[in-house]
Design a protein around this motif. Structure first.
Motif, PDB file in Angstrom:
ATOM      1  N   UNK A 143      39.190  46.262  53.187  1.00 13.33           N
ATOM      2  CA  UNK A 143      38.718  45.375  52.133  1.00 13.33           C
ATOM      3  C   UNK A 143      39.411  45.680  50.820  1.00 13.33           C
ATOM      4  N   UNK A 144      39.580  46.954  50.510  1.00 16.24           N
ATOM      5  CA  UNK A 144      40.241  47.341  49.264  1.00 16.24           C
ATOM      6  C   UNK A 144      41.152  48.521  49.534  1.00 16.24           C
ATOM      7  N   UNK A 145      42.291  48.539  48.888  1.00 13.70           N
ATOM      8  CA  UNK A 145      43.166  49.695  48.947  1.00 13.70           C
ATOM      9  C   UNK A 145      42.655  50.720  47.945  1.00 13.70           C
ATOM     10  N   UNK A 146      42.469  51.947  48.394  1.00 13.68           N
ATOM     11  CA  UNK A 146      41.949  52.974  47.503  1.00 13.68           C
ATOM     12  C   UNK A 146      42.877  53.181  46.322  1.00 13.68           C
ATOM     13  N   UNK A 147      42.318  53.191  45.140  1.00 15.95           N
ATOM     14  CA  UNK A 147      43.123  53.348  43.939  1.00 15.95           C
ATOM     15  C   UNK A 147      42.806  54.644  43.227  1.00 15.95           C
ATOM     16  N   UNK A 148      43.233  54.739  42.010  1.00 17.71           N
ATOM     17  CA  UNK A 148      43.027  55.959  41.246  1.00 17.71           C
ATOM     18  C   UNK A 148      41.582  56.080  40.813  1.00 17.71           C
ATOM     19  N   UNK A 163      51.513  54.711  47.905  1.00 19.80           N
ATOM     20  CA  UNK A 163      52.969  54.817  48.033  1.00 19.80           C
ATOM     21  C   UNK A 163      53.508  54.066  49.246  1.00 19.80           C
ATOM     22  N   UNK A 164      52.733  54.029  50.319  1.00 18.63           N
ATOM     23  CA  UNK A 164      53.217  53.420  51.560  1.00 18.63           C
ATOM     24  C   UNK A 164      52.771  51.981  51.739  1.00 18.63           C
ATOM     25  N   UNK A 165      51.973  51.474  50.791  1.00 20.60           N
ATOM     26  CA  UNK A 165      51.504  50.097  50.899  1.00 20.60           C
ATOM     27  C   UNK A 165      52.696  49.139  50.915  1.00 20.60           C
ATOM     28  N   UNK A 184      45.319  42.677  47.880  1.00 20.42           N
ATOM     29  CA  UNK A 184      45.619  43.832  47.033  1.00 20.42           C
ATOM     30  C   UNK A 184      46.916  44.468  47.496  1.00 20.42           C
ATOM     31  N   UNK A 185      48.000  44.151  46.812  1.00 22.40           N
ATOM     32  CA  UNK A 185      49.288  44.764  47.123  1.00 22.40           C
ATOM     33  C   UNK A 185      49.474  46.079  46.373  1.00 22.40           C
ATOM     34  N   UNK A 186      48.535  46.376  45.482  1.00 28.23           N
ATOM     35  CA  UNK A 186      48.587  47.600  44.682  1.00 28.23           C
ATOM     36  C   UNK A 186      49.837  47.675  43.818  1.00 28.23           C
TER      37      UNK A 186
END
Length: 722
Positions: free
Chosen positions: A107-112, A79-81, A357-359
């Protein structure tokens, strides 16, 4: 909560959770787009956390909302990315604040965590730090579904739900590991002290995992500066010392790391020395001394807008005299051999990666280019010519490249791309021509992950691979095939979920191990290996309690089992099936888990032994793992206990002997003496059990002297951080 069976969870450190913070469990969200403060308020309400929002920080900002299954921290991160804000945890909850712009993105934005990722065991950096593993067996000791055979790092092999790691896709920082050097030593020499994460995924592998994931995947990631420094720090380091009484083993490690603006760098070295250990009978196990050294260097540059560029190199080496066949003590029949020879085993991993990774949106690319190499040199003194030495050298290399993109759409999260590998196996003996096999593969893939309805998560994908294989006789063999997977998880209510999955995998022709390559081989009837994987499970979670059951089956057809005299074209079919059960409880100050696995493995319709199951499986039978800990926050003390139980296995009795059962108990105490000084005292094999690990070689053969594991050992570890 400790990882239970093959469920992906974030493993809680043994410290109290701040009041008001939700436990690190995943929850389904369907929050629509809106202003940032509206979306954050709804997320806080649904997740049950306390979130202090400053309207001056959120003014004028909007959010696309949140769709899917997330942990609390992963949901906040998503949400805050790209808002320039972050959620700072505190004693009473989370506080919104400006993000530290000097820090590089992770390195990676944590996802679902959905669908195809459920059938896994995942250890993050916090969990690995809590376990403090000295070898890969320590890392997975709390998992009944992951067995590690071998008594020292140079001969340890990993089995996930009965599937040997050679039949899995193994990567380190995204680099494919092609390490079938010699079946008497470790398949992949891993130093877990260099890791920030480890994931063992069984059976149903997604298409974007990579090529050749016949029985799943093993994914290792090494530490980053982000894992080592607090948010307000720019430089730091640590020194670590450990002494173990059994074998008088000394471990020394240290690291320096720092960041400035868009740059960061890290250096890490670890060394283990020691004498031969004693087994549970009090006998010294010859040629078992510790002799491992490892190192890691990383540099990175980037920002959330530009993406992250990273270059890393990891080296692991074990060089010492070992039993002539390093995975067992000797044979009572057969040709005479020396008692020992020197094994110099090295693994070298170099990786360059770029990640943006902008998610959100349709452009979130990731590029990885890597080279991995494992080299084994054995030096022996022949009985017939004691004044000479004979050296053999095997080298496996893998050059890999992956280009993929992650698209976030209203329909699904879509990962698509292409990957490439060039694997080679080389054998050298002075005076003879080099012998080599080579396999080159190009693949294309697409994997979709979506929430079809509120309660149903889906993951499904396809990949197509084309391989060119070259034998020791320079013959060429081209083939191609398709792979597909489908995994679904349905949440019956807030407490119960059921899941099921299927994968069909085309793996091409696997390279033979270096040490059996033969110049006289004629390649006439090579067959690509293929597998089918099935899994079904149910999970119950109620206020800190967890119960889980999984049933699974992996069928491997045309598994390549060449032999020096038998030729390169020999194949066999393997059928591995079983089930897992798990019970667990987790609270702010304690956790306890009990896990049970029952694995049955067959080769060509007969019970697989530890010999003819090489490269694919091993007879494991029934395994139980117990793990628990209790934290005293005021005293800054944590007490923990674990137990490994293997029940007697008579499935391989026709080979000469059954596998004996055993029970091993370990205990530890962690004490934070100072903010910068942490101590651990532990007792391994408290009951001084004399046993051979169930996944180790040769227990069912009366002509083999299997290696017994170390007996009781008292250890003291101290880490000073600055």
């Amino acid at each position: 909560m400790a990882a239970l069976s093959l469920t992906p969870v974030s493993i809680m450190a043994e410290t109290s959770t701040p009041k008001g913070l939700a436990a690190e469990q995943t929850r389904q969200y369907a929050i629509p787009a809106g202003t940032l403060d509206q979306v954050l308020n709804q997320f806080a309400s649904e997740s049950g956390i306390l979130l202090a929002i400053d309207g001056n920080l959120t003014q004028g900002k909007t959010s696309q909302g949140l769709q899917g299954r997330f942990s609390t921290e992963a949901g906040l991160e998503r949400l805050l990315n790209e808002t320039g804000l972050q959620a700072q945890p505190g004693d009473a909850g989370y506080t919104l604040k400006l993000r530290d712009q000097s820090r590089l993105p992770p390195v990676k934005v944590s996802g679902s965590v959905i669908a195809a990722e459920r059938d896994t065991v995942t250890y993050d950096h916090q969990a690995i730090e809590q376990i403090q593993p000295q070898d890969i067996k320590d890392l997975f000791q709390n998992e009944s579904a992951v067995a590690v055979g071998g008594s020292i790092p140079v001969n340890q092999k990993v089995y996930v739900r009965g599937v040997e790691e050679t039949a899995m896709l193994v990567t380190v920082d995204g680099a494919r590991q092609n390490n079938k050097v010699f079946h008497h030593n470790a398949t992949n020499l891993i130093d877990p002290k260099l890791l920030k994460a480890a994931t063992a995924s069984a059976g149903v592998a997604p298409a974007d995992a990579g090529p050749g994931a016949l029985g799943g995947s093993l994914v290792y990631e090494t530490v980053d500066v982000e894992d080592m420094l607090a948010p307000d720090q720019k430089f730091g380091g640590f020194v670590d010392g450990r002494y173990a009484s059994n074998g008088e083993q000394w471990t020394t490690s240290g690291s320096l790391y720092g960041r400035e603006g868009k740059f960061e760098a890290l250096g890490y070295v670890n060394k283990i020395d020691g004498d031969n250990y004693e087994d549970g009978t009090g006998e010294e196990v010859n040629y078992s001394e510790s002799a491992l050294i490892s190192g890691l260097a990383k540099i990175a540059y980037g920002s959330e807008q530009e993406g992250r560029f990273e270059l890393s190199r990891e080296l692991v080496n074990d060089d010492a005299a070992r039993p002539y066949r390093a995975n067992f003590g000797g044979l009572t029949v057969g040709r005479p051999t020396p008692e020992s020879r020197n094994y110099d085993l090295s693994r070298d991993n170099t990786v360059f990666s770029y990640t943006l990774d902008r998610s959100k949106g349709g452009w979130n690319p990731e590029v990885t280019v890597a080279k991995s190499e494992t080299e084994l040199e054995t030096i022996e003194v022949p009985l017939a010519a004691p004044e000479t030495t004979v050296a053999y050298n095997g080298i496996t290399e893998s050059y890999t490249a992956t280009m993929k993109n992650r698209s976030y759409t209203g329909f699904a999260e879509i990962v698509s791309g292409v990957d490439y590998y060039n694997d080679s196996a080389l054998f050298r003996f002075e005076g003879d021509p080099d012998l080599e096999e080579n396999a080159e593969n190009v693949g294309a893939f697409i994997q979709l992950r979506q929430q079809l309805v509120d309660a149903l998560d889906l993951s499904y994908g396809l990949r197509y691979d084309r391989q060119a294989f070259e034998g020791t006789d320079d013959s060429s063999h081209d083939d191609s095939g398709a792979s597909g997977n489908l995994f679904a998880e349905y949440h019956i209510n807030d407490y119960v979920a059921v899941n099921a999955g299927y994968a069909q995998v085309w793996g091409g022709v696997a390279l033979a191990e270096n040490y059996i390559l033969n110049s006289a081989w004629v390649y006439t009837d090579l067959k690509p290996v293929e597998s089918q994987n099935y899994t079904v499970g149910v999970v119950l979670t109620v206020e800190g309690f967890l119960a889980e059951a999984n049933s699974y089956r992996t069928k491997i057809d045309n598994g390549r089992v060449p032999s020096y005299s038998g030729g390169p074209d020999l194949v066999a079919d393997f059928d591995i099936e079983g089930y897992d059960l798990a019970l667990g409880f987790s609270s702010d100050r304690a956790h306890l888990s009990i896990k049970y696995s029952n694995v049955d493995s067959e080769k060509d319709g007969q019970a697989a032994t530890s010999y003819d199951g090489n490269y694919f499986t091993a007879p494991l039978g029934e395994l139980i793992a117990v793990n628990g800990a209790y934290n005293f926050p005021v005293q800054r003390l944590t007490l923990g206990v674990s137990a490994e139980v293997s029940l007697e296995n008579d499935a391989v009795e026709d080979s000469g002997a059954k596998q004996d059962g055993y029970t091993v108990i370990n205990m530890y105490a962690d004490y934070q003496l100072l903010d910068s000084l942490a101590l651990r005292f532990s007792v391994d094999n408290l009951n001084n059990e004399a046993y051979t690990d169930r996944a180790s070689y040769g227990q069912e053969f009366t002509t083999v002297k299997p290696l017994l594991e170390p007996g009781r050992s008292y250890t003291l570890n101290a880490r000073y951080t600055f």
